[in-house]
Motif scaffolding. Structure first.
Motif, PDB file in Angstrom:
ATOM      1  N   LEU A  58       0.247  -3.088   4.079  1.00 43.90           N
ATOM      2  CA  LEU A  58       0.559  -1.756   4.952  1.00 43.90           C
ATOM      3  C   LEU A  58       1.747  -3.273   5.626  1.00 43.90           C
ATOM      4  O   LEU A  58       3.473  -1.408   5.469  1.00 43.90           O
ATOM      5  CB  LEU A  58       0.010  -1.428   5.966  1.00 43.90           C
ATOM      6  N   VAL A  59       1.328  -3.726   5.567  1.00 39.57           N
ATOM      7  CA  VAL A  59       2.640  -4.183   6.729  1.00 39.57           C
ATOM      8  C   VAL A  59       3.579  -4.851   5.345  1.00 39.57           C
ATOM      9  O   VAL A  59       4.994  -4.885   5.569  1.00 39.57           O
ATOM     10  CB  VAL A  59       1.620  -6.073   7.046  1.00 39.57           C
ATOM     11  N   SER A  60       3.456  -5.049   4.265  1.00 43.13           N
ATOM     12  CA  SER A  60       4.516  -5.454   3.258  1.00 43.13           C
ATOM     13  C   SER A  60       4.844  -4.003   2.911  1.00 43.13           C
ATOM     14  O   SER A  60       6.552  -4.177   2.320  1.00 43.13           O
ATOM     15  CB  SER A  60       3.635  -6.065   2.043  1.00 43.13           C
ATOM     16  N   LEU A  61       4.647  -2.845   3.058  1.00 43.23           N
ATOM     17  CA  LEU A  61       5.397  -1.442   2.301  1.00 43.23           C
ATOM     18  C   LEU A  61       6.358  -1.361   3.964  1.00 43.23           C
ATOM     19  O   LEU A  61       7.027  -0.660   3.485  1.00 43.23           O
ATOM     20  CB  LEU A  61       4.622  -0.823   2.237  1.00 43.23           C
ATOM     21  N   TYR A  62       6.273  -1.539   5.087  1.00 41.10           N
ATOM     22  CA  TYR A  62       7.108  -1.947   6.161  1.00 41.10           C
ATOM     23  C   TYR A  62       8.294  -2.416   5.819  1.00 41.10           C
ATOM     24  O   TYR A  62       9.457  -1.952   6.187  1.00 41.10           O
ATOM     25  CB  TYR A  62       6.502  -2.054   7.343  1.00 41.10           C
ATOM     26  N   LEU A  63       7.716  -3.687   5.558  1.00 44.98           N
ATOM     27  CA  LEU A  63       8.602  -4.590   5.751  1.00 44.98           C
ATOM     28  C   LEU A  63       9.263  -4.403   4.024  1.00 44.98           C
ATOM     29  O   LEU A  63      11.219  -4.476   3.805  1.00 44.98           O
ATOM     30  CB  LEU A  63       7.804  -5.795   4.822  1.00 44.98           C
ATOM     31  N   ILE A  64       9.513  -3.843   3.070  1.00 48.95           N
ATOM     32  CA  ILE A  64      10.577  -3.151   1.990  1.00 48.95           C
ATOM     33  C   ILE A  64      11.083  -1.963   2.588  1.00 48.95           C
ATOM     34  O   ILE A  64      12.222  -2.021   2.148  1.00 48.95           O
ATOM     35  CB  ILE A  64       9.347  -2.822   0.795  1.00 48.95           C
ATOM     36  N   VAL A  65      10.628  -0.661   3.175  1.00 46.25           N
ATOM     37  CA  VAL A  65      11.158   0.200   3.367  1.00 46.25           C
ATOM     38  C   VAL A  65      12.315  -0.281   4.776  1.00 46.25           C
ATOM     39  O   VAL A  65      13.411  -0.040   4.944  1.00 46.25           O
ATOM     40  CB  VAL A  65      10.518   1.229   4.800  1.00 46.25           C
ATOM     41  N   THR A  66      11.898  -0.912   5.383  1.00 49.50           N
ATOM     42  CA  THR A  66      13.231  -1.748   6.506  1.00 49.50           C
ATOM     43  C   THR A  66      14.385  -2.124   5.646  1.00 49.50           C
ATOM     44  O   THR A  66      15.431  -1.964   6.366  1.00 49.50           O
ATOM     45  CB  THR A  66      12.491  -2.626   7.435  1.00 49.50           C
ATOM     46  N   PHE A  67      13.775  -3.178   4.835  1.00 46.02           N
ATOM     47  CA  PHE A  67      15.072  -3.557   4.192  1.00 46.02           C
ATOM     48  C   PHE A  67      15.810  -2.619   3.176  1.00 46.02           C
ATOM     49  O   PHE A  67      16.956  -2.877   3.125  1.00 46.02           O
ATOM     50  CB  PHE A  67      14.077  -4.874   2.411  1.00 46.02           C
ATOM     51  N   ASP A 114       0.578  -1.081   0.260  1.00 49.82           N
ATOM     52  CA  ASP A 114      -0.274   0.396   0.294  1.00 49.82           C
ATOM     53  C   ASP A 114       0.809   0.901  -0.203  1.00 49.82           C
ATOM     54  O   ASP A 114       0.919   2.027   1.212  1.00 49.82           O
ATOM     55  CB  ASP A 114      -1.040   0.147   0.970  1.00 49.82           C
ATOM     56  N   PHE A 115       1.117   1.537  -1.258  1.00 51.15           N
ATOM     57  CA  PHE A 115       2.520   2.581  -1.560  1.00 51.15           C
ATOM     58  C   PHE A 115       1.536   4.601  -1.201  1.00 51.15           C
ATOM     59  O   PHE A 115       2.736   5.220  -0.947  1.00 51.15           O
ATOM     60  CB  PHE A 115       3.150   2.274  -2.257  1.00 51.15           C
ATOM     61  N   SER A 116       0.077   4.218  -1.240  1.00 52.88           N
ATOM     62  CA  SER A 116      -0.524   5.208  -1.033  1.00 52.88           C
ATOM     63  C   SER A 116      -0.702   5.596   0.968  1.00 52.88           C
ATOM     64  O   SER A 116      -0.347   6.927   1.034  1.00 52.88           O
ATOM     65  CB  SER A 116      -2.327   5.413  -1.003  1.00 52.88           C
ATOM     66  N   GLU A 117       0.254   4.909   1.976  1.00 55.90           N
ATOM     67  CA  GLU A 117       0.774   5.469   2.719  1.00 55.90           C
ATOM     68  C   GLU A 117       1.579   5.378   3.115  1.00 55.90           C
ATOM     69  O   GLU A 117       2.387   5.319   4.690  1.00 55.90           O
ATOM     70  CB  GLU A 117       0.484   4.059   3.532  1.00 55.90           C
ATOM     71  N   ILE A 118       2.596   5.955   2.402  1.00 58.74           N
ATOM     72  CA  ILE A 118       4.305   5.993   2.637  1.00 58.74           C
ATOM     73  C   ILE A 118       4.748   7.541   2.992  1.00 58.74           C
ATOM     74  O   ILE A 118       5.575   7.352   3.386  1.00 58.74           O
ATOM     75  CB  ILE A 118       4.804   6.374   0.477  1.00 58.74           C
ATOM     76  N   ASN A 119       3.426   8.017   3.034  1.00 59.20           N
ATOM     77  CA  ASN A 119       4.018   9.739   4.305  1.00 59.20           C
ATOM     78  C   ASN A 119       4.069   9.328   5.414  1.00 59.20           C
ATOM     79  O   ASN A 119       4.542  10.233   5.993  1.00 59.20           O
ATOM     80  CB  ASN A 119       2.672  10.206   3.867  1.00 59.20           C
TER      81      ASN A 119
END
Length: 269
Positions: free
Chosen positions: A242-251, A67-72
């Protein structure tokens, strides 16, 4: 050498080879038994992993696309995670340096201080950072501050030990020369010890910063802020995209920190 004289040596070599082979077989058997008992203790059931693949695949399916819409919403937790690691590393260095000097056998002023410093370093290292975080969360409440304190105290364990070992293995000739000139202990430390070990200590500190960034992600699971806290909250609410988005940022964060630390250490080497 005659055949009669060589025969006993051949027999000794034969017995020696057989004994060596027997010891190797015993060692191999011991290792196999250790692995088997560990599998029994952890209740290893590979078949459960195979049958549970469908559930794992279902979670991955529901997590796609991220969910890249929550990137902010991610930038602030990301900054918190990095700052927790920075604060924890700097705090660990500030506490570890004097302890390392006391715990280094070649520069410690007394044996009592040596054993006391070694004991404090061992205590900081033996208690996991999650336990320190739980203690500080109880003391100061939820947020990034208890996580930073936990990393600072836990970092003392590794940094203090490695700093002390670095000081113990440094070249003592400049230190002895300063002592012979009548320099005070503080002057010997600032003009002799620090210049000799500074590159090594800097490399160790950068490596610890890399490790602290990884650890700060996990500390969020106990309420210590950062991406870890947001990741746990999203998992509890079943917000898998949203979890997958956090995991990408974490990586990306972990990979960037690792590469930056490696580049700086390579320049210092």
């Amino acid at each position: 050498m005659t055949a009669d004289a060589a025969a006993p040596r051949l027999v000794e070599r034969g017995w020696g080879g057989a004994l060596s082979l027997t010891l190797r077989l015993i060692l191999l058997l011991g290792l196999v038994l250790i692995v088997l008992q560990s599998a029994l203790v952890v209740h290893a059931r590979p078949q459960d992993l195979i049958t549970g693949v469908y559930g794992m695949a279902d979670i991955i399916r529901r997590a796609m696309p991220p969910d890249f819409s929550e990137i902010n919403k991610i930038w602030w937790p990301t900054l918190e995670t990095v700052d927790i690691a920075i604060f924890g590393t700097v705090g660990g260095v500030i506490m570890a340096v004097p302890l390392a000097v006391l715990a280094a056998d070649n520069v410690t002023p007394s044996r009592a201080l040596y054993y006391a410093a070694r004991g404090l370093i061992g205590l900081a290292r033996s208690v996991p950072d999650l336990v320190w975080a739980l203690l500080f969360v109880t003391a100061v409440g939820l947020g990034p501050f208890p996580g930073a304190l936990a990393l600072a105290v836990h970092s003392v364990g590794m940094l203090g030990r490695l700093f002390a070992e670095t000081i113990e293995h440094m070249e003592m000739a400049p230190i002895d020369a300063l002592s012979l000139t009548g320099a005070r202990r503080l002057q010997v430390f600032t003009h002799g010890v620090i210049p000799s070990v500074l590159p090594s200590l800097t490399g160790i500190t950068l490596y610890r910063l890399d490790e602290n960034i990884r650890s700060s992600l996990v500390l969020g699971f106990v309420g210590a802020g950062g991406i870890g806290f947001e990741l746990l909250s999203a998992m509890n609410l079943f917000q898998y995209r949203l979890v997958s988005l956090y995991l990408i940022v974490t990586f990306v964060l972990v990979l960037a920190a690792e590469r930056l630390s490696a580049l700086v250490r390579a320049r210092l080497a």
